[in-house]
Write a protein that holds these residues in place. Structure first.
Motif, short mmCIF file in Angstrom:
data_model
loop_
_atom_site.label_atom_id
_atom_site.label_comp_id
_atom_site.label_asym_id
_atom_site.label_seq_id
_atom_site.Cartn_x
_atom_site.Cartn_y
_atom_site.Cartn_z
N ARG A 116 -0.53 -24.45 -30.44
CA ARG A 116 -1.70 -24.23 -31.31
C ARG A 116 -1.82 -22.75 -31.70
O ARG A 116 -2.53 -22.41 -32.62
CB ARG A 116 -2.97 -24.69 -30.59
N HIS A 117 -1.07 -21.88 -31.03
CA HIS A 117 -1.12 -20.45 -31.31
C HIS A 117 -0.10 -20.02 -32.36
O HIS A 117 -0.14 -18.89 -32.84
CB HIS A 117 -0.88 -19.64 -30.03
N GLY A 118 0.86 -20.90 -32.69
CA GLY A 118 1.89 -20.58 -33.67
C GLY A 118 3.18 -21.29 -33.35
O GLY A 118 3.25 -22.10 -32.44
N ARG A 119 4.20 -20.97 -34.12
CA ARG A 119 5.50 -21.61 -33.94
C ARG A 119 6.60 -20.63 -34.31
O ARG A 119 6.39 -19.73 -35.12
CB ARG A 119 5.61 -22.87 -34.79
N THR A 120 7.78 -20.83 -33.70
CA THR A 120 8.92 -19.98 -34.00
C THR A 120 10.21 -20.63 -33.55
O THR A 120 10.20 -21.48 -32.65
CB THR A 120 8.77 -18.59 -33.33
N VAL A 163 19.23 -11.07 -26.52
CA VAL A 163 18.14 -10.91 -27.49
C VAL A 163 17.36 -12.22 -27.59
O VAL A 163 16.13 -12.23 -27.62
CB VAL A 163 18.68 -10.45 -28.86
N ARG A 164 18.06 -13.35 -27.63
CA ARG A 164 17.40 -14.66 -27.66
C ARG A 164 16.49 -14.85 -26.44
O ARG A 164 15.36 -15.29 -26.56
CB ARG A 164 18.45 -15.78 -27.70
N ASP A 165 16.99 -14.48 -25.26
CA ASP A 165 16.19 -14.63 -24.04
C ASP A 165 14.95 -13.74 -24.07
O ASP A 165 13.87 -14.15 -23.63
CB ASP A 165 17.04 -14.32 -22.81
N ARG A 166 15.09 -12.53 -24.60
CA ARG A 166 13.93 -11.65 -24.72
C ARG A 166 12.93 -12.20 -25.74
O ARG A 166 11.72 -12.08 -25.55
CB ARG A 166 14.37 -10.24 -25.11
N LEU A 167 13.45 -12.78 -26.79
CA LEU A 167 12.56 -13.41 -27.77
C LEU A 167 11.80 -14.56 -27.13
O LEU A 167 10.60 -14.72 -27.33
CB LEU A 167 13.36 -13.92 -28.97
N ARG A 168 12.49 -15.33 -26.32
CA ARG A 168 11.84 -16.47 -25.65
C ARG A 168 10.72 -15.96 -24.75
O ARG A 168 9.64 -16.54 -24.70
CB ARG A 168 12.89 -17.25 -24.86
N GLU A 169 10.95 -14.85 -24.02
CA GLU A 169 9.90 -14.26 -23.18
C GLU A 169 8.70 -13.85 -24.03
O GLU A 169 7.55 -14.08 -23.66
CB GLU A 169 10.44 -13.04 -22.44
N TYR A 170 8.97 -13.23 -25.18
CA TYR A 170 7.90 -12.81 -26.09
C TYR A 170 7.11 -14.02 -26.58
O TYR A 170 5.88 -14.00 -26.63
CB TYR A 170 8.50 -12.05 -27.27
N VAL A 171 7.83 -15.09 -26.92
CA VAL A 171 7.18 -16.30 -27.42
C VAL A 171 6.26 -16.88 -26.35
O VAL A 171 5.12 -17.26 -26.63
CB VAL A 171 8.23 -17.34 -27.88
N VAL A 172 6.72 -16.92 -25.12
CA VAL A 172 5.89 -17.46 -24.03
C VAL A 172 4.64 -16.61 -23.84
O VAL A 172 3.54 -17.13 -23.67
CB VAL A 172 6.71 -17.58 -22.73
N GLU A 173 4.80 -15.27 -23.92
CA GLU A 173 3.65 -14.38 -23.78
C GLU A 173 2.63 -14.59 -24.90
O GLU A 173 1.43 -14.61 -24.65
CB GLU A 173 4.10 -12.92 -23.81
N GLY A 180 2.46 -19.07 -25.66
CA GLY A 180 2.51 -20.00 -24.54
C GLY A 180 1.28 -20.90 -24.44
O GLY A 180 0.16 -20.45 -24.62
N ASP A 181 1.54 -22.16 -24.20
CA ASP A 181 0.48 -23.15 -24.10
C ASP A 181 1.03 -24.36 -23.35
O ASP A 181 2.14 -24.81 -23.63
CB ASP A 181 0.04 -23.56 -25.52
#
Length: 143
Positions: free
Chosen positions: A124-128, A63-73, A76-77
């Protein structure tokens, strides 16, 4: 968002509870804990939410890895940064993993506590938050 993680839960009950758990995390609650998340989900007691986190069969790292993929999408910057931090969780006893007298920034002094380490992604698009780990000192009962 739930669809991205739904197949991480083999049974329908934890899959649905995970959806209600996510809604609770996004809700404008003053405090977010087992009781408040359960109440937000329309449940009288936190047992179901606790069962989801403690007993349901699911892979937290997946789940963490999928979240990381979502965050990059989404966030991502090329100029993004990773932010590491630790938080002390004050404890009265010594029964929890990693508890010992150690410095806690939360308390501002040496206390009986656990230390959790966290990794956040900020652009600049957000943080998590994207990862977590319990710090286990060398000289604890778990070692």
């Amino acid at each position: 968002m739930h669809e991205r993680f739904a197949d991480s839960f083999l049974r329908s009950e934890p899959r649905q509870r995970a959806l209600r758990y996510m809604w609770g995390l996004l809700a404008p609650l003053e405090r977010k804990n087992g009781w408040t998340l359960a109440e937000e989900a329309g449940e009288a007691v936190p047992d179901g939410m606790q069962r989801l986190l403690n007993d349901s069969v699911w892979d937290a790292d997946e789940v963490r890895d999928r979240l990381r993929e979502y965050v990059v999408e989404r966030l991502g910057d090329a100029e993004a940064v990773l932010v590491g931090d630790d938080t002390g969780f004050l404890k009265k006893g010594r029964e929890s993993a990693g508890v010992q007298r150690q410095y806690s920034g939360t308390a501002g002094r040496t206390e009986n506590c656990q230390i959790g380490t966290f990794l956040a992604y900020a652009s600049r698009h957000g943080r998590t938050l994207i990862d977590r780990e319990l710090y286990i000192p060398e000289h604890t009962w778990i070692a």
